[in-house]
Design an enzyme around this catalytic site. Sequence first.
Site, PDB file in Angstrom:
ATOM      1  N   HIS A  49       1.116  -1.221   0.052  1.00 12.40           N
ATOM      2  CA  HIS A  49       0.168   0.054   0.191  1.00 12.40           C
ATOM      3  C   HIS A  49       0.915   1.242  -0.036  1.00 12.40           C
ATOM      4  CE1 HIS A  49      -3.890   2.262   1.851  1.00 12.40           C
ATOM      5  NE2 HIS A  49      -3.692   2.317   0.583  1.00 12.40           N
TER       6      HIS A  49
ATOM      7  N   HIS B 229       1.094   5.463  -2.370  1.00  9.86           N
ATOM      8  CA  HIS B 229       0.602   6.193  -3.513  1.00  9.86           C
ATOM      9  C   HIS B 229       1.894   7.003  -3.990  1.00  9.86           C
ATOM     10  CE1 HIS B 229      -3.326   4.654  -2.352  1.00  9.86           C
ATOM     11  NE2 HIS B 229      -3.025   4.935  -1.146  1.00  9.86           N
TER      12      HIS B 229
ATOM     13  N   ARG C 249      -2.568   8.484  -5.903  1.00 12.20           N
ATOM     14  CA  ARG C 249      -2.227   9.465  -4.484  1.00 12.20           C
ATOM     15  C   ARG C 249      -3.950   9.218  -4.674  1.00 12.20           C
ATOM     16  NH1 ARG C 249      -0.522  15.217  -2.868  1.00 12.20           N
ATOM     17  NH2 ARG C 249      -0.880  14.681  -0.899  1.00 12.20           N
TER      18      ARG C 249
ATOM     19  N   TYR D 143     -10.951   7.896   5.390  1.00 10.51           N
ATOM     20  CA  TYR D 143     -10.591   6.905   5.174  1.00 10.51           C
ATOM     21  C   TYR D 143     -11.052   5.193   5.530  1.00 10.51           C
ATOM     22  CZ  TYR D 143      -7.449   8.804   1.753  1.00 10.51           C
ATOM     23  OH  TYR D 143      -6.653   9.187   0.411  1.00 10.51           O
TER      24      TYR D 143
ATOM     25  N   GLU E  56       1.014   2.742   3.541  1.00 11.97           N
ATOM     26  CA  GLU E  56       0.781   3.947   3.110  1.00 11.97           C
ATOM     27  C   GLU E  56       1.396   4.856   3.433  1.00 11.97           C
ATOM     28  OE1 GLU E  56      -2.847   5.477   4.215  1.00 11.97           O
ATOM     29  OE2 GLU E  56      -3.422   5.844   2.827  1.00 11.97           O
TER      30      GLU E  56
ATOM     31  N   ARG F  51       2.008  11.666   8.556  1.00 13.84           N
ATOM     32  CA  ARG F  51       4.147  11.951   8.198  1.00 13.84           C
ATOM     33  C   ARG F  51       4.865  12.201   8.889  1.00 13.84           C
ATOM     34  NH1 ARG F  51       3.410  14.411   2.355  1.00 13.84           N
ATOM     35  NH2 ARG F  51       1.780  13.721   1.070  1.00 13.84           N
TER      36      ARG F  51
END
Lengths: 341, 341
Positions: free
Chosen positions: B6, B8, B71, B194, B284, B290
């Site tokens: 996973h 993007h 994305r 999500y 991800e 982040r």
Amino acid sequence: MIIDVHGHYTTAPRALEVWRNRQIDGIGDPSARPRASELVISDDEIRETIEKNQLKLMKERGTDLTIFSPRASFMAHHIGDFEVSSIWAAICNELCHRVCQLFPEHFVPAAMLPQSPGVDPKGSIPELVTCIEQYGAVALNLNPDPSGGHWTAPPLTDRSWYPIYETMVEYDVPAMIHVSTSCNAAFHTTGAHYINADTTAFMQLVQGDLFTDFPTLKFVIPHGGGAAPYHWGRYRGLAQALKKPRLADHLLNNVFFDTCVYHQPGVDLLTTVVPVENVLFASEMIGAVREVDPDSGHHYDDTRRYVEKSRLSELEKQLVFEDNARRVYPRLDAALRKRGK
Amino acid sequence: MIIDVHGHYTTAPRALEVWRNRQIDGIGDPSARPRASELVISDDEIRETIEKNQLKLMKERGTDLTIFSPRASFMAHHIGDFEVSSIWAAICNELCHRVCQLFPEHFVPAAMLPQSPGVDPKGSIPELVTCIEQYGAVALNLNPDPSGGHWTAPPLTDRSWYPIYETMVEYDVPAMIHVSTSCNAAFHTTGAHYINADTTAFMQLVQGDLFTDFPTLKFVIPHGGGAAPYHWGRYRGLAQALKKPRLADHLLNNVFFDTCVYHQPGVDLLTTVVPVENVLFASEMIGAVREVDPDSGHHYDDTRRYVEKSRLSELEKQLVFEDNARRVYPRLDAALRKRGK
């Protein structure tokens, strides 16, 4: 003493549902709507529905007292207009009040609000005040999505909700954030909509700064906080990205989670991740999951077993089972003290 | 070998976003829309965005290969009509394909679908086939809510989705169930929408009998399955109430969860509750979170650490890090074997 902060009158006599169906049938034709006085339920009927169900299970499981509110999935705030919703809320609250009068040792009421999609939440206040002042309600259920799964209401941090928060602060009552039935085919009511609402509300609070405006406001997020504790790292990281204080400072003076998580590893995670001061014992019994777990031989919603088997110390369990509830629900504490408890 | 299922392309060159903004600005005026050929991105630009970001972190963390898709939050299927969505999906997929061609050892593509609210999912198939046949895509991302938080699409068990499932079965590619950005103010995109989508999709599958019709269809539910593993007891009980087989028989031959859960207790719960055969390593990265966790000193999304520290045996970790992915993504396995891996 063991206090369950989350119980609904899911076993009300069938006459209630019959009356509600007549009310719904009469939405297009107000003259055909039943009067409130046409709903007749005797004390004996109420006694029977409680003694054979909630009270029986409470005794079996050793729960002393339940904070008791109308059936959540039946609130159905999306049905009809605000007047329909107001009459329905008044009826449901009065019925819960009667349960609590008949079993004052075992049940204390929490109010259902009259809400309606697109209608100013301010209108819910008179019923809330009635419940607190006349029925002794110690809390309320606040529906963040009166549309029933279409999520048309603004986030809980929006100022349109503030009049309710002002009343909550004035009377020192917490709100459980609790949606009702889903009328969106995408969301199963108790399997998706309830849990999503918990997660959604938590993230709304992460994004906002509501408790700067209301430092004493208290919310209980049911069903173990939805997905929040499982994704605690994600929420810590998102709070950081949003330049918010740490979750402990940002939310945990005001936000609490119940233990309606129906297996041991879930309760273990909850009690590991969330400070014990923020965990309140609850079962939502008789509620979403009524089955017996074939693996354990016990009801899934017999959550006391999971708390007992968690790694909490006896002192910490005392917080979860009683002390936290008395702190978060000050009117409950006052009522208990009056009775010498 | 460590496979991250996973990832993007969240770091695409800015020209992509500029082009997309021009496309959006041109929605009301098709003649003003940019042509696809007006988007010019050099190989060097792509190299730079990957080498300084995803690949750098993969090397630091010891991840060998990432299943890489456009994305997710930029899919924005709610914007414009199906034609707008189709052109955008084609551009994004081609760009990911180029990443995978430039770094064939490290990235393998998964397709983004062109989807649009209210539009028959069947229309997504040609782009999916292009991605599989021409770009070597080993999977796809399927958006269960192209409306972006209004949830107007029928559940994933609805027959309108079946043509996509037939194509998936034909090519033996799994779908990751992944929504895009939320345009509903109630739902924060990565903090609520999500996770809710994961929970919602899981419950839709509990309610239905999709895998009776498609015994070899495979879904990956990202973000650790939303709330599902934390509420595993609830889902077991609801499946029972709905007279479904046990979850293991009902879903677990077809449904898998990734490890995008950003703290140790969450990954511990996932790997305790869900059979290890159903857990796929993923981060991800670079994605929703982040930040560096100030408590651990490591990135929240450095999920390899949590899996390494979980109580899984070395053999079980091998399943999570590699073997499960090769089983669930047979085209990935075939591509790796061709390279002698």
